[in-house]
Motif scaffolding. Structure first.
Motif, mmCIF file in Angstrom:
data_model
loop_
_atom_site.group_PDB
_atom_site.id
_atom_site.type_symbol
_atom_site.label_atom_id
_atom_site.label_comp_id
_atom_site.label_asym_id
_atom_site.label_seq_id
_atom_site.Cartn_x
_atom_site.Cartn_y
_atom_site.Cartn_z
ATOM 1 N N TRP A 128 18.760 38.137 23.493
ATOM 2 C CA TRP A 128 19.046 36.699 23.456
ATOM 3 C C TRP A 128 18.947 36.180 22.025
ATOM 4 C CZ3 TRP A 128 14.546 32.950 24.605
ATOM 5 C CH2 TRP A 128 14.959 31.628 24.407
ATOM 6 N N ARG A 129 17.905 36.555 21.323
ATOM 7 C CA ARG A 129 17.755 36.094 19.939
ATOM 8 C C ARG A 129 18.890 36.609 19.054
ATOM 9 N NH1 ARG A 129 14.774 31.740 20.765
ATOM 10 N NH2 ARG A 129 12.685 32.195 21.591
ATOM 11 N N ALA A 130 19.360 37.813 19.325
ATOM 12 C CA ALA A 130 20.479 38.362 18.556
ATOM 13 C C ALA A 130 21.761 37.577 18.828
ATOM 14 C CB ALA A 130 20.681 39.838 18.901
ATOM 15 N N PHE B 110 23.830 35.698 15.949
ATOM 16 C CA PHE B 110 25.260 35.989 15.783
ATOM 17 C C PHE B 110 26.055 34.688 15.772
ATOM 18 C CE2 PHE B 110 29.456 36.622 17.564
ATOM 19 C CZ PHE B 110 29.940 37.751 16.925
ATOM 20 N N THR B 111 25.753 33.807 16.735
ATOM 21 C CA THR B 111 26.512 32.564 16.867
ATOM 22 C C THR B 111 26.260 31.636 15.690
ATOM 23 O OG1 THR B 111 26.440 32.789 19.272
ATOM 24 C CG2 THR B 111 26.955 30.612 18.411
ATOM 25 N N ALA B 112 25.018 31.589 15.218
ATOM 26 C CA ALA B 112 24.690 30.723 14.077
ATOM 27 C C ALA B 112 25.352 31.198 12.791
ATOM 28 C CB ALA B 112 23.179 30.668 13.900
ATOM 29 N N ALA B 113 25.558 32.501 12.663
ATOM 30 C CA ALA B 113 26.076 33.067 11.415
ATOM 31 C C ALA B 113 27.597 33.218 11.407
ATOM 32 C CB ALA B 113 25.435 34.429 11.155
ATOM 33 N N GLU C 8 33.171 38.880 20.623
ATOM 34 C CA GLU C 8 32.571 40.121 21.109
ATOM 35 C C GLU C 8 32.154 39.999 22.567
ATOM 36 O OE1 GLU C 8 30.731 41.693 16.833
ATOM 37 O OE2 GLU C 8 29.416 41.473 18.560
ATOM 38 N N LEU C 9 32.223 41.112 23.273
ATOM 39 C CA LEU C 9 31.616 41.273 24.587
ATOM 40 C C LEU C 9 30.481 42.272 24.429
ATOM 41 C CD1 LEU C 9 34.787 41.711 26.865
ATOM 42 C CD2 LEU C 9 33.534 39.589 26.372
#
Length: 213
Positions: A21-23, A27-30, A38-39
């Protein structure tokens, strides 16, 4: 008509829930306009997750399974070994897709996969997810941040269903849960994961094709 944006698949295997979840958040923030969608295909150890508006009382009894408060919509659900989870990290604005359209696309993709196994699945008004008869077989929940989605769907495949009896699944008291194994499906989890990814990719591509640049 423009070509569909890239859609990458990442098979992450059996991974703990919270770091994944943190990843997704990171990913979304960056990500930027050039970041491929991505899936993520994953399977989790036993965990209950409770959405932003989730009510703790939907956990009916203590089981020793951890409960994690997370940032998707929806109530409580269970993830565990033998469940196919697909996270959709999608730039909705770039694909010109609304949140409700993405939810429908996810649900229809699951229905497509189940139909391929001869399982007649359907939707229920006001209750996101996919059902067979009066029982839930697939749950979904999303978070939208900066016009991009994360979280996604889970499909019960070949798992210990006992923990579902300790919750009101998705907030519905007495809602039964089923899995594809109950209908004679013996495909291993990686095969079902691949079918889900294929169905999602096909419907995302179709949607993009219906909205030319």
């Amino acid at each position: 008509m423009s070509s569909a944006p890239p859609l990458l698949r990442k098979t992450l295997g059996h991974v703990d829930y919270e770091p994944t979840w943190r990843a997704m958040q990171a990913f979304t923030a960056a990500r930027d306009d050039a970041t491929a969608d991505e899936l993520w295909l994953v399977e989790h150890p036993p965990v209950f997750t409770l959405g932003l508006a989730g009510k703790p009382e939907h956990l009916l009894r203590e089981t020793g399974i951890p409960l994690i408060h997370i940032d998707r919509g929806g109530q409580i659900t269970y993830h565990g070994p033998g469940q196919a989870v697909v996270y959709l990290l999608i730039d909705l604005a770039r694909r010109r897709i609304k949140v409700r359209e993405l939810v429908s696309l996810i649900e229809q993709s699951v229905i497509d996969v189940l139909a391929g196994y001869g399982i007649a699945a359907h939707l229920r008004d006001g209750a996101p997810g996919v059902y067979v008869g009066d029982a839930k077989i697939s749950a979904l929940g999303l978070k939208i941040s900066r016009g991009c989605s994360y979280h996604g769907l889970s499909l019960n495949c070949d798992m210990d269903m006992t923990p579902f009896s300790a919750i009101n699944p998705c907030g519905y008291a007495g809602l039964k849960s089923v899995q594809v194994r109950d209908f004679g499906v013996t495909d291993p989890l990686p095969v079902i994961h691949a079918k889900l990814a294929d169905a999602l990719a096909a419907r995302l591509e179709l949607h993009h094709g219906l909205h030319p640049a």
